[in-house]
Design a protein around this motif. Structure first.
Motif, PDB file in Angstrom:
ATOM      1  N   ALA A 149      -0.274  26.556  -8.582  1.00 27.99           N
ATOM      2  CA  ALA A 149      -0.506  25.993  -7.246  1.00 27.99           C
ATOM      3  C   ALA A 149       0.535  26.522  -6.264  1.00 27.99           C
ATOM      4  O   ALA A 149       1.728  26.297  -6.432  1.00 27.99           O
ATOM      5  N   SER A 166     -13.150   9.415 -11.481  1.00 27.74           N
ATOM      6  CA  SER A 166     -12.436  10.661 -11.803  1.00 27.74           C
ATOM      7  C   SER A 166     -11.273  10.867 -10.820  1.00 27.74           C
ATOM      8  O   SER A 166     -10.217  11.376 -11.197  1.00 27.74           O
ATOM      9  N   ASN A 167     -11.448  10.441  -9.551  1.00 25.49           N
ATOM     10  CA  ASN A 167     -10.338  10.522  -8.602  1.00 25.49           C
ATOM     11  C   ASN A 167      -9.197   9.603  -9.003  1.00 25.49           C
ATOM     12  O   ASN A 167      -8.028   9.965  -8.912  1.00 25.49           O
ATOM     13  N   TYR A 218       7.148  33.335  -4.708  1.00 23.69           N
ATOM     14  CA  TYR A 218       6.509  33.343  -6.026  1.00 23.69           C
ATOM     15  C   TYR A 218       6.404  34.763  -6.578  1.00 23.69           C
ATOM     16  O   TYR A 218       6.623  35.003  -7.761  1.00 23.69           O
ATOM     17  N   ASP A 246      -8.723  17.204   0.444  1.00 21.27           N
ATOM     18  CA  ASP A 246      -9.269  18.473   0.916  1.00 21.27           C
ATOM     19  C   ASP A 246     -10.663  18.720   0.357  1.00 21.27           C
ATOM     20  O   ASP A 246     -11.556  19.159   1.069  1.00 21.27           O
ATOM     21  N   TYR A 247     -10.855  18.394  -0.933  1.00 23.58           N
ATOM     22  CA  TYR A 247     -12.154  18.625  -1.550  1.00 23.58           C
ATOM     23  C   TYR A 247     -13.227  17.785  -0.863  1.00 23.58           C
ATOM     24  O   TYR A 247     -14.366  18.210  -0.719  1.00 23.58           O
ATOM     25  N   GLN A 295      -3.619  15.353  -2.017  1.00 20.98           N
ATOM     26  CA  GLN A 295      -4.037  16.353  -1.034  1.00 20.98           C
ATOM     27  C   GLN A 295      -5.232  17.147  -1.529  1.00 20.98           C
ATOM     28  O   GLN A 295      -6.114  17.510  -0.755  1.00 20.98           O
ATOM     29  N   GLN A 296      -5.251  17.424  -2.846  1.00 19.42           N
ATOM     30  CA  GLN A 296      -6.389  18.165  -3.401  1.00 19.42           C
ATOM     31  C   GLN A 296      -7.670  17.348  -3.261  1.00 19.42           C
ATOM     32  O   GLN A 296      -8.718  17.883  -2.902  1.00 19.42           O
ATOM     33  N   VAL A 342       2.129  19.794  -9.907  1.00 19.37           N
ATOM     34  CA  VAL A 342       0.986  19.023  -9.417  1.00 19.37           C
ATOM     35  C   VAL A 342       1.257  17.549  -9.685  1.00 19.37           C
ATOM     36  O   VAL A 342       0.880  17.006 -10.707  1.00 19.37           O
ATOM     37  N   ARG A 374      -7.339  11.105 -11.864  1.00 16.79           N
ATOM     38  CA  ARG A 374      -6.492  12.224 -11.460  1.00 16.79           C
ATOM     39  C   ARG A 374      -5.256  11.745 -10.717  1.00 16.79           C
ATOM     40  O   ARG A 374      -4.161  12.277 -10.921  1.00 16.79           O
ATOM     41  N   MET A 432       6.163  19.273  -5.380  1.00 14.60           N
ATOM     42  CA  MET A 432       4.880  19.963  -5.217  1.00 14.60           C
ATOM     43  C   MET A 432       5.084  21.323  -4.562  1.00 14.60           C
ATOM     44  O   MET A 432       4.262  22.214  -4.711  1.00 14.60           O
ATOM     45  N   LEU A 433       6.200  21.499  -3.866  1.00 22.36           N
ATOM     46  CA  LEU A 433       6.436  22.775  -3.186  1.00 22.36           C
ATOM     47  C   LEU A 433       6.898  23.860  -4.155  1.00 22.36           C
ATOM     48  O   LEU A 433       7.000  25.022  -3.784  1.00 22.36           O
ATOM     49  N   ILE A 434       7.210  23.499  -5.397  1.00 21.29           N
ATOM     50  CA  ILE A 434       7.460  24.537  -6.390  1.00 21.29           C
ATOM     51  C   ILE A 434       6.365  24.478  -7.461  1.00 21.29           C
ATOM     52  O   ILE A 434       6.590  24.792  -8.621  1.00 21.29           O
ATOM     53  N   GLY A 435       5.177  24.076  -7.033  1.00 20.75           N
ATOM     54  CA  GLY A 435       4.005  24.193  -7.898  1.00 20.75           C
ATOM     55  C   GLY A 435       3.759  23.052  -8.862  1.00 20.75           C
ATOM     56  O   GLY A 435       2.869  23.145  -9.691  1.00 20.75           O
ATOM     57  N   ARG A 490       0.435  15.923  -4.373  1.00 15.83           N
ATOM     58  CA  ARG A 490      -0.370  17.139  -4.425  1.00 15.83           C
ATOM     59  C   ARG A 490      -1.796  16.812  -4.896  1.00 15.83           C
ATOM     60  O   ARG A 490      -2.769  17.303  -4.333  1.00 15.83           O
ATOM     61  N   ARG A 537     -13.103  16.759   2.269  1.00 14.96           N
ATOM     62  CA  ARG A 537     -12.869  16.865   3.713  1.00 14.96           C
ATOM     63  C   ARG A 537     -14.148  16.702   4.541  1.00 14.96           C
ATOM     64  O   ARG A 537     -14.141  16.092   5.597  1.00 14.96           O
TER      65      ARG A 537
END
Lengths: 223, 309
Positions: free
Chosen positions: B116, A11-12, B125, A182-183, A178-179, A171, A15, A166-169, A175, A185
């Motif tokens: 996000a 699944s990783n 935002y 983090d998940y 990083q998700q 994915v 993604r 990624m800085l304007i959302g 990004r 971690r």
């Protein structure tokens, strides 16, 4: 080396590939839009008209001086504040990267066209070619050979810079990475290295074929 | 003389080109700015003509009614900050903030659409109305309150102190004369410098360096946000958070576009009514407890009904 399981989890992997899909989509659409726009820009830049020159010069400098991130913020947040446009993150990215590509490619096209010596035009005219014919048969083929390496370089730079989206959302690949990091971690503390390693590999397999293609074409045209 | 003149001539030509370029850039910039202002003025005019609109800003935030009609509420959340907002192995949004966001949408009868966000772009935002609400571990500060409107808090953070379980430090007094590790630029650094000058501070640039220093025994304890040290101690056996709540608590609250009162009032109402079912305690048990462990006092972190105790 512990932590490999993080990149073996199907699944990783799926993604990450979906993230790569977004990265490639923004990159390819922007490059595709930049090509006609950039070529048109470049040809206009070789004109003697001072007004056209000044406007294009200003456009090029504006795009060059502004960091891509600022341009992304301007287009994504700025247009929403000023005009109430609700551009999606991906649309804003394509707009910014196309504008950037058009400006930079335009300058490359201008450079390539101007690098062809005057004598090439004169020789073509002496052989009885018209202006259009001389341009298409003599100037353009030489210019394209010179243009190709820097243009491919620009395309790979555009693909890599999509990571800023990624800085304007958006994915995209980084990004998603990083998700996943983090998940996991706590479960897989050493996962970061593996994920970033895979991301490196994925960017590589996108950009490398471009380099191969340009090398092939260069070699073929050199003959 | 001749060469001088030539040089002058050359310089002026180059000067002219540079000047022309600069002017052209300025012209372009002002055209852009004018276009922006013009449209903004139109937007204000449009807003004034629209009886339903409540504010004459540059662009309109959606009212509660408009959100209900559209059937979707856009909520900005973190997607890589577990356990507050993150994406799990199946690609679904999870976390303390997300649980509340889902409930908010459910009670409003709309679908939650998650966006996000990152720490740095939460204010833009909201200002640009790309989202209706930010629920991304947003700490309430005076500076931010000038740009966005905060609803009632649903969480609080203060400082925590982590130390080896064998030589656990459970009170600030026990720190006197000891060496405390802190990260530069954090609230922990300023708090101890100001209030406890008898504690020797050892400063590091990065969290990772600070944790390594603690692991190597270069200091007696490490202090930063309690949520951070709690999560760390849970995954590092042999270390405990002896002090879980120290200093002034910062509150964490949902935020909306400046002046978007209908949505803010709705969120406040929701937070107040959820207190009867101890919603945030349940949220804590579901999302934060697995990370912080059960030796933490829930009320050090959770705020119920918007009332900070």
């Amino acid at each position: 080396m512990p932590g490999a399981e993080i990149v073996l989890d199907p699944s990783n992997v799926l993604r990450l590939l979906a993230g790569l899909g977004v990265t490639v989509r923004i990159g390819l659409v922007s490059v595709a839009l930049s090509l006609p726009l950039g070529i048109a820009c470049g040809m206009l830049m070789t004109l003697r008209n001072p007004l056209i020159r000044a406007v294009l010069r200003a456009y090029l400098e504006f795009i060059r001086i502004m960091p891509q991130l600022v341009l992304l913020y301007l287009v994504f947040f700025g247009t929403a504040g000023a005009w109430g446009w609700d551009l999606s993150g991906e649309a804003a990215s394509v707009v910014v990267f196309s504008l950037w590509g058009a400006a930079e490619l335009g300058d490359l096209v201008r450079g390539a066209l101007e690098s062809i010596p005057r004598t090439q035009y004169d020789s073509a005219y002496v052989l009885g070619m018209g202006r259009r014919q001389a341009f298409a048969r003599v100037i353009l083929p030489q210019a394209v050979t010179r243009l190709l390496p820097p243009a491919v370089n620009l395309a790979t730079r555009m693909v890599k810079t999509t990571s800023l989206c990624m800085l304007i959302g958006v994915v995209e690949l980084i990004r998603v990475g990083q998700q996943i990091i983090d998940y996991n971690r706590f479960a897989v503390p050493t996962g970061a290295l593996w994920i970033y390693g895979s991301i490196f590999f994925l960017y590589f397999i996108v950009c490398w074929p471009l380099s191969i293609l340009s090398r092939r074409l260069e070699r073929r045209w050199a003959r | 003389m001749k060469t001088d003149n030539e040089n002058k001539g050359k310089l002026t030509t180059r000067g002219k080109t540079v000047l022309a370029s600069v002017l052209a850039v300025l012209a372009l910039a002002s055209v852009l700015a004018l276009a922006g202002c013009g449209s903004a003025a139109d937007a204000v005019k449009g807003a004034a003509g629209d009886a339903a609109s409540t504010e004459a800003g540059q662009s309109q935030a959606r009212t509660l009614e408009q959100i209900k009609q559209s059937g979707t509420i856009n909520i900005g959340v973190f997607t890589d900050k577990a356990p507050f907002g993150y994406v799990d192995g199946n690609g679904t949004y999870q976390g303390y903030d997300v649980v509340f966001a889902n409930r908010l949408a459910q009670d409003l009868g709309v679908k939650a659409s998650f966006v996000a966000t990152d720490a740095a772009n939460r204010v833009p935002y909201l200002e640009s109305n790309k989202v209706d609400v930010i629920l991304a571990n947003f700490t309430v500060t005076d500076e931010r309150a000038q740009k966005v409107d905060f609803a009632e808090p649903y969480m609080k953070v203060s400082l925590g102190v982590v130390s080896p379980t064998s030589k656990s430090i459970t009170s600030v007094e026990a720190l006197a004369g000891k060496t405390l590790i802190v990260t530069k630029g954090t609230t922990a650094e300023t708090y101890f410098e100001k209030n406890h000058p008898d504690v020797t501070l050892q400063k590091y640039d990065q969290y990772a360096d600070a944790y390594n220093a603690l692991l190597d025994g270069r200091g007696d304890a490490f202090s930063t946000d309690n949520t951070e040290v709690l999560a760390w101690a849970k995954s590092n056996p042999g270390y405990t958070v002896g002090i879980t709540s120290l200093g002034d608590a910062d509150t964490i609250a949902p935020a909306v576009h400046k002046g978007n009162d209908t949505v803010r009032d709705y969120i406040n109402q929701e937070i107040n009514s959820l207190a009867s079912e101890s919603f945030f305690h349940a949220d804590y048990a579901q999302t934060l407890e697995p990370v912080y462990g059960d030796d933490v006092n829930v009320d050090d972190i959770v705020v119920e009904g918007g009332k900070v105790s």
